[in-house]
Design a protein around this motif. Sequence first.
Motif, PDB file in Angstrom:
ATOM      1  N   PRO A 127      47.979  39.230  43.522  1.00 36.54           N
ATOM      2  CA  PRO A 127      47.693  40.157  42.408  1.00 36.54           C
ATOM      3  C   PRO A 127      48.910  40.511  41.574  1.00 36.54           C
ATOM      4  N   ASP A 128      50.115  40.048  41.993  1.00 34.16           N
ATOM      5  CA  ASP A 128      51.337  40.317  41.229  1.00 34.16           C
ATOM      6  C   ASP A 128      51.651  39.201  40.229  1.00 34.16           C
ATOM      7  N   ASP A 129      50.846  38.160  40.213  1.00 34.18           N
ATOM      8  CA  ASP A 129      51.080  37.045  39.295  1.00 34.18           C
ATOM      9  C   ASP A 129      50.463  37.366  37.935  1.00 34.18           C
ATOM     10  N   PRO A 130      51.272  37.489  36.869  1.00 28.58           N
ATOM     11  CA  PRO A 130      50.723  37.842  35.551  1.00 28.58           C
ATOM     12  C   PRO A 130      49.725  36.818  35.015  1.00 28.58           C
ATOM     13  N   LEU A 131      49.898  35.528  35.347  1.00 30.91           N
ATOM     14  CA  LEU A 131      48.938  34.528  34.877  1.00 30.91           C
ATOM     15  C   LEU A 131      47.571  34.740  35.521  1.00 30.91           C
ATOM     16  N   ALA A 132      47.570  35.032  36.821  1.00 35.66           N
ATOM     17  CA  ALA A 132      46.303  35.267  37.514  1.00 35.66           C
ATOM     18  C   ALA A 132      45.652  36.566  37.035  1.00 35.66           C
ATOM     19  N   VAL A 133      46.466  37.592  36.791  1.00 36.61           N
ATOM     20  CA  VAL A 133      45.922  38.859  36.295  1.00 36.61           C
ATOM     21  C   VAL A 133      45.311  38.669  34.912  1.00 36.61           C
ATOM     22  N   THR A 134      45.974  37.871  34.080  1.00 34.02           N
ATOM     23  CA  THR A 134      45.429  37.582  32.751  1.00 34.02           C
ATOM     24  C   THR A 134      44.100  36.841  32.860  1.00 34.02           C
ATOM     25  N   LEU A 135      44.021  35.880  33.778  1.00 38.77           N
ATOM     26  CA  LEU A 135      42.756  35.169  33.978  1.00 38.77           C
ATOM     27  C   LEU A 135      41.653  36.121  34.437  1.00 38.77           C
ATOM     28  N   SER A 136      42.005  37.069  35.280  1.00 35.92           N
ATOM     29  CA  SER A 136      40.993  38.021  35.747  1.00 35.92           C
ATOM     30  C   SER A 136      40.536  38.932  34.613  1.00 35.92           C
ATOM     31  N   LYS A 137      41.388  39.156  33.613  1.00 31.98           N
ATOM     32  CA  LYS A 137      40.964  39.905  32.426  1.00 31.98           C
ATOM     33  C   LYS A 137      40.066  39.049  31.537  1.00 31.98           C
ATOM     34  N   VAL A 138      40.437  37.783  31.393  1.00 34.39           N
ATOM     35  CA  VAL A 138      39.640  36.874  30.560  1.00 34.39           C
ATOM     36  C   VAL A 138      38.265  36.665  31.175  1.00 34.39           C
ATOM     37  N   PHE A 139      38.233  36.450  32.509  1.00 35.46           N
ATOM     38  CA  PHE A 139      36.976  36.188  33.226  1.00 35.46           C
ATOM     39  C   PHE A 139      36.808  37.234  34.332  1.00 35.46           C
ATOM     40  N   PRO A 140      36.270  38.401  33.991  1.00 44.40           N
ATOM     41  CA  PRO A 140      36.190  39.490  34.983  1.00 44.40           C
ATOM     42  C   PRO A 140      35.359  39.143  36.213  1.00 44.40           C
ATOM     43  N   ASP A 141      34.444  38.189  36.098  1.00 35.83           N
ATOM     44  CA  ASP A 141      33.565  37.861  37.230  1.00 35.83           C
ATOM     45  C   ASP A 141      34.075  36.684  38.061  1.00 35.83           C
ATOM     46  N   LEU A 142      35.258  36.161  37.739  1.00 32.25           N
ATOM     47  CA  LEU A 142      35.715  34.934  38.410  1.00 32.25           C
ATOM     48  C   LEU A 142      36.421  35.214  39.736  1.00 32.25           C
ATOM     49  N   LEU A 143      37.417  36.078  39.729  1.00 36.63           N
ATOM     50  CA  LEU A 143      38.287  36.257  40.893  1.00 36.63           C
ATOM     51  C   LEU A 143      37.918  37.502  41.679  1.00 36.63           C
ATOM     52  N   LYS A 144      37.671  37.315  42.965  1.00 34.32           N
ATOM     53  CA  LYS A 144      37.412  38.441  43.865  1.00 34.32           C
ATOM     54  C   LYS A 144      38.700  38.769  44.627  1.00 34.32           C
ATOM     55  N   PRO A 145      38.874  40.025  45.048  1.00 31.57           N
ATOM     56  CA  PRO A 145      40.076  40.360  45.841  1.00 31.57           C
ATOM     57  C   PRO A 145      40.062  39.631  47.176  1.00 31.57           C
ATOM     58  N   LEU A 146      41.229  39.283  47.651  1.00 30.20           N
ATOM     59  CA  LEU A 146      41.333  38.544  48.910  1.00 30.20           C
ATOM     60  C   LEU A 146      40.750  39.342  50.074  1.00 30.20           C
ATOM     61  N   ASP A 147      40.780  40.667  49.980  1.00 31.37           N
ATOM     62  CA  ASP A 147      40.221  41.505  51.043  1.00 31.37           C
ATOM     63  C   ASP A 147      38.718  41.299  51.206  1.00 31.37           C
ATOM     64  N   ALA A 148      38.076  40.772  50.153  1.00 30.63           N
ATOM     65  CA  ALA A 148      36.630  40.552  50.217  1.00 30.63           C
ATOM     66  C   ALA A 148      36.269  39.277  50.986  1.00 30.63           C
ATOM     67  N   MET A 149      37.262  38.447  51.308  1.00 28.60           N
ATOM     68  CA  MET A 149      36.992  37.223  52.066  1.00 28.60           C
ATOM     69  C   MET A 149      36.646  37.592  53.513  1.00 28.60           C
ATOM     70  N   PRO A 150      35.584  37.002  54.080  1.00 24.77           N
ATOM     71  CA  PRO A 150      35.232  37.289  55.478  1.00 24.77           C
ATOM     72  C   PRO A 150      36.405  37.005  56.418  1.00 24.77           C
ATOM     73  N   GLU A 151      36.552  37.830  57.427  1.00 22.85           N
ATOM     74  CA  GLU A 151      37.689  37.723  58.337  1.00 22.85           C
ATOM     75  C   GLU A 151      37.742  36.361  59.010  1.00 22.85           C
ATOM     76  N   GLY A 152      36.576  35.781  59.313  1.00 24.15           N
ATOM     77  CA  GLY A 152      36.550  34.464  59.946  1.00 24.15           C
ATOM     78  C   GLY A 152      37.187  33.383  59.100  1.00 24.15           C
ATOM     79  N   LEU A 153      37.168  33.560  57.781  1.00 24.86           N
ATOM     80  CA  LEU A 153      37.813  32.607  56.875  1.00 24.86           C
ATOM     81  C   LEU A 153      39.263  32.999  56.607  1.00 24.86           C
TER      82      LEU A 153
END
Length: 636
Positions: free
Chosen positions: A605-631
């Motif tokens: 979440p500290d990468d400005p390019l990734a943050v910009t992409l998440s602004k451009v496409f709000p539905d694309l990137l989920k927080p890593l905490d949302a990944m199931p623990e098994g994965l």
Amino acid sequence: MPKRFVISLIALLLLVALPSAAQLYTEWRWFGETGYQSVFLKNLATRGFLGVGVFGMVFGILFVNLRLALRGLKHPYVVFPGGGDIQPIVLQQQHVRWLAAGVAALAALFVSGVASRQWLVFLNYLNATPFGETDPLFARDISFYIFTLPFFESVRYLLLAIGVLSLIGSGTAYVMGGQLGLTPQGFRVDSRPLQHLAALIALIFLLLVAGAYLDMPRMLTTPGGIIHGAGYTDIEIRLPVLQLTMIVAGLAAAAAAYTSFSSTTWPVVVAVAGYILVWVGGGGVATLVQQLLVTPDEQRKEAPYIVRNIEATRLAFDLDEVEDRQVSGDASLTLNDIANNAETINNIRLWDHEPLLDTFSQMQEIRTYYQFASVDNDRYVVDGEYRQTMLSSRELNSDSLPNRSWINERLQYTHGFGVALGPVNQVTQEGLPVLFIKDLPPQSETDLELRQPSIYFGELSNDYVLVNTETDEFHYPEGDDNVSTRYDGTGGVPLGNIFQRLLFSLRFRSYETFVSGQLNAETRIIFHRNIADRVSTIAPFLQYDADPYLVIADGGLFWIRDAYTSTGNYPYATPVAGGINYIRNSVKVVIDAYNGTTTFYLADPDDPLAVTLSKVFPDLLKPLDAMPEGLRSHVR
């Protein structure tokens, strides 16, 4: 207009338009099935907005300029004088106007097509995220070079293209009208063409002023001498030359504007000559300084800029916090060292990937139409012990089916089945790998569970398949018999009504999809099954690791693929292959091998390019905490 011509024109339009419409519609349905329709629509809408907007602007400006220039065309224009039995070709004024509109439309179509491809540059500019770091020369935030400068340059080249095309088109029209050209007395130009063309030249020079201004920060992202970025010659010579170029181009624009209100041409000639002199002379002086002054004393002259280059490269590749340690290599290995690192010692890999892949193929493919594509290293808690393992998926290769037909390839043999998984450090008495999971159906000799071993999405799944048809799917062989199944996952797009079946049959050039009686109201079509194709179709603006790996989690099979944000516009940083000089492993992609569910997780979440992409496409990137623990335990 002859009826036959109209029919032929309609047939041609249908031939071109229908496949394109089928491609667009089926992609839209697929994006809806994956849950990323907003990404598809934003891509499409932005391309359309830029394409239509630029087309209208370019067409309007070119057409107005051409119409102004063609007002002097008082007589029919002779294209070909003819001779003998060949009739002359003459264009009436109305024909010339239509021709001008056609030329303007074609030029606008080409320019708008190029502009629409800059859709992500436009969106990144609107949603730019600051880096919080500045360059050492102009003290601009790094985001200016990565998000703002590329957009400004796109606008610059667009306007310059419009100006040059208007100048060329108008000049050609004046030549056709006899108001501009060479005569026995010399070069001739009437007053009205002179005013028009001089005004266009003035506008072009103003754009050259803006171009020189943008070229100054651009020096920091291009090679300069022995480093990438502005070096000694760039700062001492090229930078002042660009500043002088701005002044000269501004004076040239003023001279051209003056000419448009007078009857003399010498100011334009002097302006163009002065600009060329500064442009060529500045480049020559820079070359001489580099060769005669810098190269003989390069280490000293470039030393401060080399420091800038090293610091920027370390920052851009996230190497600025690497810890340096001195390791002598003369320490003695003791029994206590081995005992204290038993977990590492017990997981030393004995098997090489290539021979192991061949061994898996010989031992576990079982049928010729199965294939192991690759071997992946991973770690699992096996019977309470943390173990390093090697795993390979048993995928279906439809090219190897014994009887290839549309029904076999699309309806019956639809998926791979199971995996071969074993520890990296064990062998049998025969020298073969020990397997924790093996055979068909998969048998586990440990507490690792694999409840859903079907693989509909993988590295070899390149073709579309149809599920829930009147034909049972082949599941796996059992002795001389075959076990069948029905797909009960969530993947695939419902075929729907007859019109939708027609569009899918056009998309895949398969008349069987339209006419087959094996399909019913419950049938779903699964495509983009290759995981590389799947993720790049959803998010083509990311770069992907070439080697995805398969994971067993919660009884199912999941592919994990690393994705990277990158750019080649980080100031002073040295690029690697492909021109990349900034990169972050900011995104992790998970693909369900059974359902095809594809999820993008923001890992940095500290990468400005990734943050910009998440602004451009709000539905694309989920927080890593949302990944199931098994994965999450398998994320690298």
